[in-house]
Design an enzyme around this catalytic site. Structure first.
Site, PDB file in Angstrom:
ATOM      1  CG  ASP A  19      -4.607   2.876  -4.529  1.00 30.34           C
ATOM      2  OD1 ASP A  19      -4.163   2.151  -3.627  1.00 30.34           O
ATOM      3  OD2 ASP A  19      -4.730   2.508  -5.718  1.00 30.34           O
ATOM      4  CD  GLU A 226       2.353  -0.553  -3.604  1.00 28.95           C
ATOM      5  OE1 GLU A 226       2.524  -0.674  -4.820  1.00 28.95           O
ATOM      6  OE2 GLU A 226       1.508  -1.246  -2.992  1.00 28.95           O
TER       7      GLU A 226
HETATM    8  O1  FUB Z   1      -4.183   0.350  -6.858  1.00 28.58           O
HETATM    9  C1  FUB Z   1      -3.086  -0.189  -7.553  1.00 28.58           C
HETATM   10  C2  FUB Z   1      -1.857  -0.168  -6.706  1.00 28.58           C
HETATM   11  O2  FUB Z   1      -2.083  -0.892  -5.506  1.00 28.58           O
HETATM   12  C3  FUB Z   1      -1.431   1.186  -6.211  1.00 28.58           C
HETATM   13  O3  FUB Z   1      -0.856   1.981  -7.193  1.00 28.58           O
HETATM   14  C4  FUB Z   1      -0.540   0.774  -5.114  1.00 28.58           C
HETATM   15  O4  FUB Z   1      -0.136   1.789  -4.258  1.00 28.58           O
HETATM   16  C5  FUB Z   1      -1.371  -0.295  -4.440  1.00 28.58           C
HETATM   17  O5  FUB Z   1      -2.297   0.257  -3.546  1.00 28.58           O
END
Ligand code: FUB
Length: 327
Positions: A19, A226
């Site tokens: 991320d 996301e």
């Molecule tokens: O790293 C945890 C979660 O996985 C992140 O918040 C999302 O965007 C995905 O990458």
């Protein structure tokens, strides 16, 4: 001596990182990643396997230099309101301070977004006593515009709980919209001048196709899942994000930082691993994509590694699609 980093290779291999939010601060590239734990617990769709407990800040003097791990910048134990799961963070600079924005579950296990401050881009960061009032869900990305206004973009489906906030309050059993209904959009809120609160209630961003129709919830190749990121290139705002279940990084553009954004295409084709998450940054007049994959762990979804690749625009401002495994 440490070797310079190579494109499409892990920035670091001594820890798992994911991320990545990259920024140029003080003439260097600083990367704010999640710090994936090396554990063997089972996975589920709620993302319980992403059980991260701290943040490390990475930096590069330039793209010919080794990557420096500045060590622990913030730990869960020091965040008074948080209980677990330090997920994807971002950082910003304003008021002669560095701000680290991060999601975590509160004591009721509801994801909220917190902020911590430091005088240095590498931390350590001191968290506020409570999360940002009115914040929810995950994946904060903060864009500071040329006029000085700062916006936080956030939100994630499934484990990120965005479906549960459709009424404006947390509804534990809420499901997402029907597949034929408009998809849920990320949220945006302008930040106050001190960067510690929202100026107003977060608004939902609309992502539409070129005919002006909303992208639908069943359109998994294009709908928001996301990991939002906003950058500006030649007076256009680019909102890029993960499509989750179809594992692409895609983007949409607008002349307004709060949208609506018009869907354009794919930035990164699927990587090894379920999640895909990124940032885009300009450094010395070139543009770069920071992203992650699970190649170093041979495909374990919660053991990811941050990488980078150069990003190219076409004459019309569209972005050339990157294949993570081709030179
Ligand atoms: O790293 C945890 C979660 O996985 C992140 O918040 C999302 O965007 C995905 O990458």
């Amino acid at each position: 001596m440490d070797k310079p980093i190579q494109p499409k290779q892990p920035l670091v291999t001594h820890i798992y990182t994911a991320d990545p939010s990259a920024h140029v601060f003080e003439g260097k590239i600083y990367i704010y990643p999640s710090h994936d734990l090396d554990h063997d617990a089972p996975s589920n769709d709620n993302g319980d396997q992403y059980a991260m407990e701290d943040y490390h800040v990475l930096s590069l003097d330039n793209f010919n230099s080794p990557c420096v791990d500045h060590g622990e910048a913030l730990h869960l134990r020091n965040i008074p309101w948080a209980s677990q799961q330090l997920w994807a963070p971002d950082a910003a600079y304003k008021n002669n301070k560095y701000y680290l924005f991060f999601p975590a579950r509160d004591k009721d296990l509801i994801f909220r977004i917190g902020v911590a401050t430091s005088s240095s881009p590498s931390g350590p960061f001191t968290p506020e006593e409570s999360y940002i009032p009115g914040s929810f869900s995950i994946d904060p990305a903060v864009f500071v515009d040329e006029d000085g206004k700062s916006y936080m973009y956030f939100g994630g489906l499934w484990g990120g709980q965005l479906e549960k906030w459709q009424t404006g309050s947390f509804v534990p059993d809420a499901e997402g919209p029907a597949l034929t209904a408009p998809a849920l959009g990320p949220r945006v809120a302008e930040l106050s001048d001190d960067m510690l609160t929202f100026k107003d209630t977060p608004q939902e961003i609309s992502i539409i196709d070129k005919e002006g129709n909303p992208i639908l919830a069943g359109d998994e190749d294009r709908r928001y899942f996301e990991g939002p990121w906003v950058h500006k290139y030649k007076d256009t705002y680019y909102l890029s994000y993960s499509t989750g279940t179809t594992h692409c990084l895609v983007y949409a553009t607008s002349k307004n930082p709060q949208g609506p954004f018009v869907f354009q295409g794919t930035i990164l084709t699927p990587v090894i691993g379920w999640t895909t998450h990124h940032s885009i940054v300009e450094f010395e007049n070139k543009w770069y994509l920071f992203y992650h994959d699970c190649s170093l762990s041979n495909g374990v979804n919660h053991k990811r590694s941050v990488k980078y690749a150069e990003l190219f625009y076409n004459e019309d401002g569209t972005i050339q699609t990157i294949d993570p495994y081709k030179d």
